[in-house]
Design a protein around this motif. Structure first.
Motif, PDB file in Angstrom:
ATOM      1  N   PRO A   1      13.321   9.061   9.846  1.00 53.59           N
ATOM      2  CA  PRO A   1      13.188   9.162   8.376  1.00 53.59           C
ATOM      3  C   PRO A   1      14.544   9.442   7.712  1.00 53.59           C
TER       4      PRO A   1
ATOM      5  N   ARG B   1       1.604  10.681   2.218  1.00 51.21           N
ATOM      6  CA  ARG B   1       1.750   9.739   3.331  1.00 51.21           C
ATOM      7  C   ARG B   1       1.934  10.469   4.654  1.00 51.21           C
TER       8      ARG B   1
ATOM      9  N   HIS C   1       2.153   5.058   7.635  1.00 49.77           N
ATOM     10  CA  HIS C   1       3.305   4.301   8.116  1.00 49.77           C
ATOM     11  C   HIS C   1       3.402   4.496   9.620  1.00 49.77           C
TER      12      HIS C   1
ATOM     13  N   ILE D   1       4.312  14.136  10.519  1.00 51.20           N
ATOM     14  CA  ILE D   1       4.787  13.209  11.537  1.00 51.20           C
ATOM     15  C   ILE D   1       3.981  13.428  12.804  1.00 51.20           C
TER      16      ILE D   1
ATOM     17  N   VAL E   1       5.799   3.734  13.108  1.00 46.99           N
ATOM     18  CA  VAL E   1       7.137   3.406  13.580  1.00 46.99           C
ATOM     19  C   VAL E   1       7.146   3.528  15.099  1.00 46.99           C
TER      20      VAL E   1
ATOM     21  N   LEU F   1       3.341   9.662   8.834  1.00 45.68           N
ATOM     22  CA  LEU F   1       4.114   8.796   9.718  1.00 45.68           C
ATOM     23  C   LEU F   1       3.588   8.971  11.138  1.00 45.68           C
TER      24      LEU F   1
END
Length: 191
Positions: free
Chosen positions: A190, A142, A181, A7, A183, A144
């Motif tokens: 999450p 992945r 991703h 993240i 946000v 974020l």
């Protein structure tokens, strides 16, 4: 245990400490999300100081890149000092173990990336791409990216063109099959 998620907390989240968005993510990462995230701190005002110094003194991009890595280290140290359970680390090999122990690693990238030549050493690469790089190093699928700006529905290349992500990220993510991703900082946490 769930697979941890890299993240990236954007440095722009430091610009207004009263708005609570950074606080909200840190609260989640030290509470319900403890052990579920590996934090990559942006450069924020520390990287802005590097940009301003480079404009004034004219040193090369390679030097600015190395200084910006240390700017990320500064933000990482600040975040790690703000919460119990956050651990600043420059050791990638420790990160999943820290997560398994219910802690939140906060990556300090300078030691690992200072002399690496397998990524551009200029402003095409910011903490966005470095978060993807760490995701690949950890063999995770992945990443974020938590942003303070509005995020339009658009391909990653278009987001890079608009300056929402750095310009190297679309190429790196595509070459290595990393899902990116984004946000907004006040968006959903999450699950």
């Amino acid at each position: 245990m769930n697979t941890p998620l890299v993240i990236k907390l954007g440095g722009s989240l430091l610009s207004d400490p009263t708005d609570g968005r950074l606080q909200r993510w840190c609260d989640w990462l030290s509470g319900a999300g403890a052990g579920r995230g590996i934090v990559v701190a942006g450069g924020g005002p520390f990287a802005d100081a590097v940009r301003a110094s480079q404009a004034r003194w004219g040193f090369p991009d390679d030097v600015a890149h190395r200084m910006a890595l240390r700017a990320m280290d500064q933000y990482a140290l600040m975040l790690a000092g703000s919460r119990a359970g956050f651990v600043a680390t420059d050791e990638i090999a420790r990160m999943t173990g820290l997560c398994a122990a219910g802690q939140t690693p906060v990556w300090m990238p300078a030691r690992e990336l200072d002399t690496r030549l397998d990524l551009p050493r200029d402003w095409r690469v910011t903490s966005d791409s470095l978060a993807a790089w760490l995701t690949r190093a950890l063999r995770l699928p992945r990443v974020l990216l938590v942003k303070s700006c509005d995020i339009p529905e658009a391909p990653l290349a278009e987001l890079a063109r608009r300056g929402i992500v750095d310009t190297w990220l679309p190429t790196f993510a595509a070459e290595h099959g990393i899902e990116v991703h984004l946000v907004q900082a006040d968006g959903p946490l999450p699950v």
